[in-house]
Scaffold this motif. Structure first.
Motif, PDB file in Angstrom:
ATOM      1  N   ASP A 198      33.765 102.935 -18.837  1.00  0.00           N
ATOM      2  CA  ASP A 198      33.401 101.679 -17.879  1.00  0.00           C
ATOM      3  C   ASP A 198      31.987 100.399 -18.331  1.00  0.00           C
ATOM      4  O   ASP A 198      31.763 100.964 -18.645  1.00  0.00           O
ATOM      5  N   GLY A 199      32.719  99.728 -18.145  1.00  0.00           N
ATOM      6  CA  GLY A 199      31.731  98.283 -18.338  1.00  0.00           C
ATOM      7  C   GLY A 199      31.148  97.698 -17.364  1.00  0.00           C
ATOM      8  O   GLY A 199      30.963  96.984 -17.750  1.00  0.00           O
ATOM      9  N   LYS A 200      31.283  98.062 -16.004  1.00  0.00           N
ATOM     10  CA  LYS A 200      30.543  97.586 -14.800  1.00  0.00           C
ATOM     11  C   LYS A 200      29.159  97.802 -14.594  1.00  0.00           C
ATOM     12  O   LYS A 200      28.808  98.300 -15.323  1.00  0.00           O
ATOM     13  N   GLY A 201      27.827  96.251 -15.037  1.00  0.00           N
ATOM     14  CA  GLY A 201      26.507  96.758 -15.021  1.00  0.00           C
ATOM     15  C   GLY A 201      26.225  96.504 -16.404  1.00  0.00           C
ATOM     16  O   GLY A 201      25.069  98.161 -16.064  1.00  0.00           O
ATOM     17  N   ILE A 202      26.334  96.638 -17.410  1.00  0.00           N
ATOM     18  CA  ILE A 202      25.679  97.099 -19.031  1.00  0.00           C
ATOM     19  C   ILE A 202      24.926  96.302 -18.773  1.00  0.00           C
ATOM     20  O   ILE A 202      24.157  96.379 -19.614  1.00  0.00           O
ATOM     21  N   ALA A 203      24.648  94.280 -18.041  1.00  0.00           N
ATOM     22  CA  ALA A 203      24.009  93.971 -18.835  1.00  0.00           C
ATOM     23  C   ALA A 203      22.656  93.547 -17.917  1.00  0.00           C
ATOM     24  O   ALA A 203      22.950  94.379 -16.909  1.00  0.00           O
ATOM     25  N   TRP A 204      21.774  93.095 -17.492  1.00  0.00           N
ATOM     26  CA  TRP A 204      20.272  92.648 -17.231  1.00  0.00           C
ATOM     27  C   TRP A 204      20.786  92.875 -15.594  1.00  0.00           C
ATOM     28  O   TRP A 204      21.731  91.817 -15.759  1.00  0.00           O
ATOM     29  N   ILE A 216      29.501  84.969 -17.416  1.00  0.00           N
ATOM     30  CA  ILE A 216      28.991  86.379 -16.755  1.00  0.00           C
ATOM     31  C   ILE A 216      29.681  87.006 -17.441  1.00  0.00           C
ATOM     32  O   ILE A 216      28.918  88.174 -16.629  1.00  0.00           O
ATOM     33  N   ASN A 217      30.446  87.362 -18.058  1.00  0.00           N
ATOM     34  CA  ASN A 217      31.106  88.419 -18.925  1.00  0.00           C
ATOM     35  C   ASN A 217      30.096  89.976 -19.348  1.00  0.00           C
ATOM     36  O   ASN A 217      28.690  89.133 -19.625  1.00  0.00           O
ATOM     37  N   GLN A 218      30.270  90.432 -19.000  1.00  0.00           N
ATOM     38  CA  GLN A 218      29.007  91.906 -19.237  1.00  0.00           C
ATOM     39  C   GLN A 218      29.097  91.601 -20.751  1.00  0.00           C
ATOM     40  O   GLN A 218      27.982  91.508 -20.773  1.00  0.00           O
ATOM     41  N   ASP A 219      29.681  91.979 -21.363  1.00  0.00           N
ATOM     42  CA  ASP A 219      29.803  91.730 -22.974  1.00  0.00           C
ATOM     43  C   ASP A 219      28.723  90.816 -23.684  1.00  0.00           C
ATOM     44  O   ASP A 219      28.159  91.185 -24.269  1.00  0.00           O
ATOM     45  N   PHE A 220      29.227  89.716 -22.899  1.00  0.00           N
ATOM     46  CA  PHE A 220      28.969  88.244 -22.695  1.00  0.00           C
ATOM     47  C   PHE A 220      26.779  88.408 -22.943  1.00  0.00           C
ATOM     48  O   PHE A 220      26.194  87.961 -23.717  1.00  0.00           O
ATOM     49  N   LEU A 221      26.684  88.713 -21.340  1.00  0.00           N
ATOM     50  CA  LEU A 221      25.688  88.908 -20.845  1.00  0.00           C
ATOM     51  C   LEU A 221      24.613  89.625 -22.425  1.00  0.00           C
ATOM     52  O   LEU A 221      23.542  89.108 -22.575  1.00  0.00           O
ATOM     53  N   VAL A 222      25.029  90.928 -22.948  1.00  0.00           N
ATOM     54  CA  VAL A 222      24.708  91.736 -24.275  1.00  0.00           C
ATOM     55  C   VAL A 222      24.352  91.343 -24.951  1.00  0.00           C
ATOM     56  O   VAL A 222      22.979  91.637 -25.807  1.00  0.00           O
ATOM     57  N   TRP A 223      25.200  90.615 -25.416  1.00  0.00           N
ATOM     58  CA  TRP A 223      25.311  89.997 -26.968  1.00  0.00           C
ATOM     59  C   TRP A 223      24.523  89.079 -26.693  1.00  0.00           C
ATOM     60  O   TRP A 223      23.245  88.640 -27.517  1.00  0.00           O
ATOM     61  N   MET A 224      24.272  88.207 -25.626  1.00  0.00           N
ATOM     62  CA  MET A 224      22.906  86.841 -25.686  1.00  0.00           C
ATOM     63  C   MET A 224      21.872  87.507 -25.586  1.00  0.00           C
ATOM     64  O   MET A 224      20.850  86.273 -25.728  1.00  0.00           O
ATOM     65  N   ARG A 225      21.324  88.831 -24.935  1.00  0.00           N
ATOM     66  CA  ARG A 225      20.004  89.356 -24.907  1.00  0.00           C
ATOM     67  C   ARG A 225      19.485  90.089 -26.494  1.00  0.00           C
ATOM     68  O   ARG A 225      19.919  90.762 -27.058  1.00  0.00           O
ATOM     69  N   ARG A 226      19.230  88.137 -27.294  1.00  0.00           N
ATOM     70  CA  ARG A 226      18.963  88.960 -28.615  1.00  0.00           C
ATOM     71  C   ARG A 226      18.013  90.822 -28.998  1.00  0.00           C
ATOM     72  O   ARG A 226      17.024  90.127 -28.486  1.00  0.00           O
ATOM     73  N   SER A 227      17.926  90.731 -29.793  1.00  0.00           N
ATOM     74  CA  SER A 227      17.300  92.029 -30.494  1.00  0.00           C
ATOM     75  C   SER A 227      15.938  90.948 -31.525  1.00  0.00           C
ATOM     76  O   SER A 227      15.799  90.504 -32.493  1.00  0.00           O
ATOM     77  N   ALA A 228      14.730  92.443 -32.022  1.00  0.00           N
ATOM     78  CA  ALA A 228      14.145  92.101 -32.175  1.00  0.00           C
ATOM     79  C   ALA A 228      13.827  92.408 -33.698  1.00  0.00           C
ATOM     80  O   ALA A 228      13.097  91.791 -33.999  1.00  0.00           O
ATOM     81  N   LEU A 229      14.926  93.841 -33.498  1.00  0.00           N
ATOM     82  CA  LEU A 229      15.041  94.114 -34.641  1.00  0.00           C
ATOM     83  C   LEU A 229      15.871  94.095 -35.987  1.00  0.00           C
ATOM     84  O   LEU A 229      17.144  93.898 -34.774  1.00  0.00           O
ATOM     85  N   PRO A 230      16.286  93.873 -37.092  1.00  0.00           N
ATOM     86  CA  PRO A 230      17.421  93.949 -37.973  1.00  0.00           C
ATOM     87  C   PRO A 230      18.725  94.962 -37.608  1.00  0.00           C
ATOM     88  O   PRO A 230      19.543  94.673 -37.888  1.00  0.00           O
ATOM     89  N   ASN A 231      17.873  96.254 -36.960  1.00  0.00           N
ATOM     90  CA  ASN A 231      19.108  97.478 -37.436  1.00  0.00           C
ATOM     91  C   ASN A 231      19.402  98.001 -35.396  1.00  0.00           C
ATOM     92  O   ASN A 231      18.072  98.052 -35.416  1.00  0.00           O
TER      93      ASN A 231
END
Length: 344
Positions: free
Chosen positions: A189-195, A242-257
């Motif tokens: 299920d990929g619905k609602g995985i983004a903020w 507003i694609n869920q996978d795109f939104l998840v990726w656009m929220r950058r991570s603070a650490l390299p791993n």
């Protein structure tokens, strides 16, 4: 200075200006400090034990599929010249993997916190501003907004522009349970995985129907297989910015791993988790990481009231609580040996 001038500069005769406000100052005696340290230490140790035990009970399964090892089923896919490569990784579970199960993808040695990388996007464009789709914000040196992926070689605007969008993770995963030599698909299920704030406030699609028309005279990011309005062919509402996978990726991570949420397993007979048995994970291997010495993995995990698996927080509480108890014992010994005569 005259008496009149001295009186004129005098502060008002109020409790505040003359510092006559009532005040309370604690008198920290050994009878207060030592029991206080004991109480705080015991409380922290109790919280630490609860956090540590809870975290230990969280189930986590990590599968590296970078394909560096020659015996890996994904070894054939690590070469960037191989297109549309799929590999399958088999694994087994000897007991129930309690649900709901969360599926993450993980990348290592990937610096999303690099400043120029983080600045390489157009926030106005991502709010659905039609005027900014055809003319992304001006690119200047040193490279700022959208550079170096503002326009393609034919001078057509790239939408969405910028390095973050262009480097969007595009590996795919399909999970099957092997039952009597046949593959049974496990629903992901990929619905609602983004903020919620990203989906409803920060990112918006252009107010154009059909959505495809908003992207006229633009091109997709260079490394994308499909344009933004076709990111999810199975769900028209999950396309564009507003694609869920795109939104998840656009929220950058603070650490390299880092890991990012890919899907949930919450439906059908797998709502209670993954039963014991054999499984096959079919991976659409598209995302190159070998060139920068990175690695890729897929992570299956469940959660508890405290979130995902995190031993560090429980250990910190245990260490601080233990230090408080040790300090209280030290202070008690010092007080008993060197207490002042008037306290006898």
């Amino acid at each position: 200075m005259s008496k009149e001038e001295n009186t004129a500069n005098r502060p008002d005769n109020t409790a505040f200006t003359q510092q006559r406000l009532p005040a309370w100052q604690p008198m920290l005696s050994a009878g207060i400090v030592i029991p206080g340290f004991v109480i705080i230490g015991v409380a922290f140790i109790g919280i630490g034990v609860a956090l540590f035990v809870t975290s230990q009970n969280i189930q986590v399964l990590e599968i590296d599929y970078t394909g560096i090892e020659t015996n890996s089923s994904c070894f054939k896919c690590k070469n960037t010249s191989v297109k549309n490569c799929n590999c399958t990784i088999n694994f087994s579970r000897d007991k129930l993997f309690k649900g709901p199960v969360f599926v993450y993808y993980g990348l290592s040695n990937y610096f999303q916190n690099y400043r120029q990388y983080g600045a390489s996007k157009d926030a106005t464009q991502l709010t659905g501003d039609l005027s900014d789709l055809g003319d992304p914000s001006y690119c200047k040196e040193p490279c700022e907004t959208c550079c170096p992926y503002r326009k393609d070689a034919n001078d057509k605007p790239i939408v969405p522009c910028g390095s973050i969008a262009n480097s969007m993770f595009n590996d795919t995963f399909k999970l099957f349970q092997i039952v009597n030599s046949s593959n049974v698909a496990v629903p992901l299920d990929g619905k609602g995985i983004a903020w919620w704030t990203d989906y409803n406030i920060k990112y918006r699609n252009p107010p154009t129907n059909p959505l495809k028309n908003a992207f006229n005279d633009t091109v997709k990011p260079i490394f994308w297989p499909r344009p933004a309005y076709e990111l999810d062919p199975t769900n028209p509402a999950n396309n564009g910015f507003i694609n869920q996978d795109f939104l998840v990726w656009m929220r950058r991570s603070a650490l390299p791993n880092f890991t990012k949420l890919y899907r949930r397993i919450t439906e059908g007979e797998y709502a209670k988790g993954l039963p014991a048995g054999d499984y096959a994970l079919v991976i659409g291997y598209n995302y190159p990481v070998v060139e920068f010495d990175g690695r890729k993995k897929v992570v299956f995990s469940n959660v508890s009231w405290m979130g995902g698996k995190n031993l560090f927080l429980g250990i910190v509480y245990l260490v601080i609580g233990s230090l408080c108890v040790v300090m209280s014992i030290v202070m008690l010994i010092v007080y008993a040996k060197f207490k002042f005569p008037d306290e006898e």
